[in-house]
Design a protein around this motif. Sequence first.
Motif, short mmCIF file in Angstrom:
data_model
loop_
_atom_site.label_atom_id
_atom_site.label_comp_id
_atom_site.label_asym_id
_atom_site.label_seq_id
_atom_site.Cartn_x
_atom_site.Cartn_y
_atom_site.Cartn_z
N SER A 1 18.30 -29.52 -66.35
CA SER A 1 19.74 -29.77 -66.35
C SER A 1 20.01 -31.20 -66.81
O SER A 1 19.22 -32.11 -66.55
CB SER A 1 20.32 -29.60 -64.94
OG SER A 1 20.09 -28.29 -64.46
N PRO A 2 21.14 -31.42 -67.49
CA PRO A 2 21.52 -32.79 -67.86
C PRO A 2 21.65 -33.67 -66.62
O PRO A 2 22.12 -33.21 -65.57
CB PRO A 2 22.88 -32.60 -68.54
CG PRO A 2 22.85 -31.20 -69.05
CD PRO A 2 22.06 -30.43 -68.03
N ALA A 3 21.22 -34.92 -66.74
CA ALA A 3 21.18 -35.82 -65.58
C ALA A 3 22.55 -35.96 -64.91
O ALA A 3 22.64 -36.05 -63.69
CB ALA A 3 20.66 -37.18 -66.02
N LYS A 4 23.63 -35.96 -65.71
CA LYS A 4 24.95 -36.20 -65.15
C LYS A 4 25.46 -35.06 -64.27
O LYS A 4 26.36 -35.26 -63.45
CB LYS A 4 25.95 -36.45 -66.27
CG LYS A 4 25.73 -37.77 -66.99
CD LYS A 4 26.81 -38.00 -68.05
CE LYS A 4 26.62 -39.32 -68.76
NZ LYS A 4 27.66 -39.56 -69.79
N ILE A 5 24.92 -33.85 -64.45
CA ILE A 5 25.39 -32.71 -63.66
C ILE A 5 24.24 -32.08 -62.89
O ILE A 5 24.34 -30.95 -62.43
CB ILE A 5 26.08 -31.66 -64.56
CG1 ILE A 5 25.08 -31.10 -65.60
CG2 ILE A 5 27.30 -32.24 -65.24
CD1 ILE A 5 25.62 -29.91 -66.37
N ARG A 6 23.15 -32.81 -62.73
CA ARG A 6 21.96 -32.25 -62.11
C ARG A 6 22.23 -31.82 -60.66
O ARG A 6 21.80 -30.75 -60.22
CB ARG A 6 20.83 -33.27 -62.16
CG ARG A 6 19.49 -32.77 -61.67
CD ARG A 6 18.40 -33.73 -62.10
NE ARG A 6 18.19 -33.68 -63.53
CZ ARG A 6 17.90 -34.74 -64.29
NH1 ARG A 6 17.83 -35.94 -63.73
NH2 ARG A 6 17.71 -34.61 -65.58
N GLY A 7 22.93 -32.64 -59.90
CA GLY A 7 23.22 -32.30 -58.51
C GLY A 7 24.05 -31.03 -58.39
O GLY A 7 23.79 -30.19 -57.54
N ALA A 8 25.06 -30.90 -59.25
CA ALA A 8 25.90 -29.71 -59.22
C ALA A 8 25.11 -28.46 -59.56
O ALA A 8 25.29 -27.40 -58.96
CB ALA A 8 27.08 -29.88 -60.19
N MET A 9 24.20 -28.57 -60.54
CA MET A 9 23.39 -27.43 -60.93
C MET A 9 22.44 -26.99 -59.81
O MET A 9 22.29 -25.81 -59.52
CB MET A 9 22.58 -27.77 -62.19
CG MET A 9 23.39 -27.90 -63.47
SD MET A 9 24.01 -26.32 -64.12
CE MET A 9 25.65 -26.28 -63.43
N VAL A 10 21.80 -27.98 -59.17
CA VAL A 10 20.88 -27.67 -58.08
C VAL A 10 21.63 -27.05 -56.91
O VAL A 10 21.10 -26.20 -56.18
CB VAL A 10 20.11 -28.93 -57.64
CG1 VAL A 10 19.24 -28.65 -56.41
CG2 VAL A 10 19.22 -29.43 -58.77
N SER A 11 22.89 -27.45 -56.70
CA SER A 11 23.69 -26.90 -55.60
C SER A 11 23.88 -25.39 -55.74
O SER A 11 24.07 -24.69 -54.74
CB SER A 11 25.06 -27.59 -55.54
OG SER A 11 24.93 -28.96 -55.24
N THR A 12 23.83 -24.89 -56.97
CA THR A 12 24.01 -23.44 -57.16
C THR A 12 22.88 -22.66 -56.49
O THR A 12 23.09 -21.52 -56.06
CB THR A 12 24.05 -23.08 -58.66
OG1 THR A 12 22.80 -23.47 -59.29
CG2 THR A 12 25.19 -23.79 -59.37
N ASN A 13 21.70 -23.26 -56.40
CA ASN A 13 20.58 -22.57 -55.75
C ASN A 13 20.86 -22.33 -54.27
O ASN A 13 20.61 -21.25 -53.73
CB ASN A 13 19.29 -23.37 -55.93
CG ASN A 13 18.06 -22.63 -55.43
OD1 ASN A 13 17.63 -21.66 -56.02
ND2 ASN A 13 17.51 -23.11 -54.33
N GLY A 14 21.39 -23.37 -53.60
CA GLY A 14 21.74 -23.22 -52.18
C GLY A 14 22.84 -22.19 -51.98
O GLY A 14 22.81 -21.41 -51.02
N LEU A 15 23.80 -22.18 -52.90
CA LEU A 15 24.89 -21.20 -52.80
C LEU A 15 24.36 -19.78 -52.98
O LEU A 15 24.80 -18.85 -52.30
CB LEU A 15 25.96 -21.51 -53.84
CG LEU A 15 27.18 -20.59 -53.85
CD1 LEU A 15 27.90 -20.62 -52.52
CD2 LEU A 15 28.14 -20.98 -54.99
N LEU A 16 23.41 -19.61 -53.89
CA LEU A 16 22.84 -18.29 -54.13
C LEU A 16 22.00 -17.81 -52.95
O LEU A 16 21.88 -16.61 -52.71
CB LEU A 16 22.00 -18.30 -55.41
CG LEU A 16 22.79 -18.30 -56.72
CD1 LEU A 16 21.88 -18.55 -57.90
CD2 LEU A 16 23.55 -16.99 -56.89
N ILE A 17 21.41 -18.74 -52.19
CA ILE A 17 20.65 -18.35 -51.00
C ILE A 17 21.57 -17.69 -49.98
O ILE A 17 21.31 -16.58 -49.49
CB ILE A 17 19.93 -19.56 -50.37
CG1 ILE A 17 18.81 -20.05 -51.29
CG2 ILE A 17 19.36 -19.21 -49.00
CD1 ILE A 17 18.12 -21.31 -50.80
#
Length: 431
Positions: free
Chosen positions: A149-165
């Motif tokens: 993921s691009p560095a500027k949106i990396r946190g938002a992208m990783v957050s999708t994993n927690g939401l999918l759990i």
Amino acid sequence: MVEGGHQLADKTEFTECWRRTSESPYIMRLALSAGLGGLLFGYDTGVISGALLYIRDDFEQVDKQTWLQETIVSTAVAGAIVGAACGGYMNDKMGRKKTILMADVVFMLGAIVMAVAPAPWVIIAGRILVGLGVGVASMTSPLYISEASPAKIRGAMVSTNGLLITGGQFLSYLINLAFTKAPGTWRWMLGVAALPAVLQFVLMLSLPESPRWLYRQGKEEETRVILSRIYRPDEVEKEMKAMRDSIEDEKAEEGLIGHSLGQKLKSVWSNDVVRRGLYAGITVQVVQQFVGINTVMYYSPTIVQFAGIASNSTALALSLVTSGLNAVGTIISMVLVDRFGRRKLMLTSLIGIFASLVVLSVTFNQASHHAPAINKLDSLSFGGNNTCKAYTSAPNLASWNCMQCLHEECGFCANSKSEVSLLHSSTFVFS
């Protein structure tokens, strides 16, 4: 680590995330495809709670022996521990993409084994396989997302994993409810888990390896090609330089602390800052587990039935509230975590958990003390249909009430009209 460390998302980052993914849907495709590992994790956590109700109906030994029920539930967790422990080594040696593909295969096999299981021990074997797949995927998916993921949106992208759990947990309850009337019930509930694993396997085949892992393997040109699909043209070389500097620093640190596990552990314990961080991280994880949320997710329908709801489908429907609020809580935390801070949000959550547990304890304590007495005549009149041996052989039948029957694993209390509830005053016990 990723360049600059792991970044958590804030409001600005989510806005940038929306802008970036609109420009390049490929980024969201990467995140969602890998994030299906989180969905598998959440689904496996929630599905067994409903399936267990019907497994008990099909296998008498499971219904009568609680250790078998506990084994069926917990072996997936044991498998996940082993899978997560092996996941780090697999990621380094094989790469993120191949590791996810292998985890999908293991998960698919486990789901199929459970779906066709002719005996409880086969279900347990399938649960172990599913746990192994979940353990590997649960650590590899967020790693792949962060590195791709691009560095500027990396946190938002990783957050999708927690939401999918949490979304996977909610989905598992919906699917459980959908198959309550289908022939095979629990076999469909457990077998359907293979579908998202198949979907992720197919999607990952068309996706690239993590650019960071490729760079560490000396494949700079492949790395540049992948980054050109993720970053804007004017950002590619800047990201290549950031990746180069980060990996060089990482290798330098590895040279100082050593490459063996013993050398790394010694270095961790000798560094005050790292040691305190390790204490804090372990404490938070232990507290998170000890609040009992896993027990609630694994046994939610059973707990509802202990409260006097006999119908499996009704118990599953009521359990949707728990999984649904869990998913909502994840969304709320994503929105508030950078506004109020991690520590404050965690402490507030713990206060809410403490209050909820106190309410549950008081409620069940009151139910125990005020449960209606069992009527001997009403109970024994059913003859062979009365299967609570502990009650029929008790020396003092008059001292028994509904709650005591539940503790003896007799099943439920009901009146002579078979209206199951803890609120009826004239009851018999059946299983």
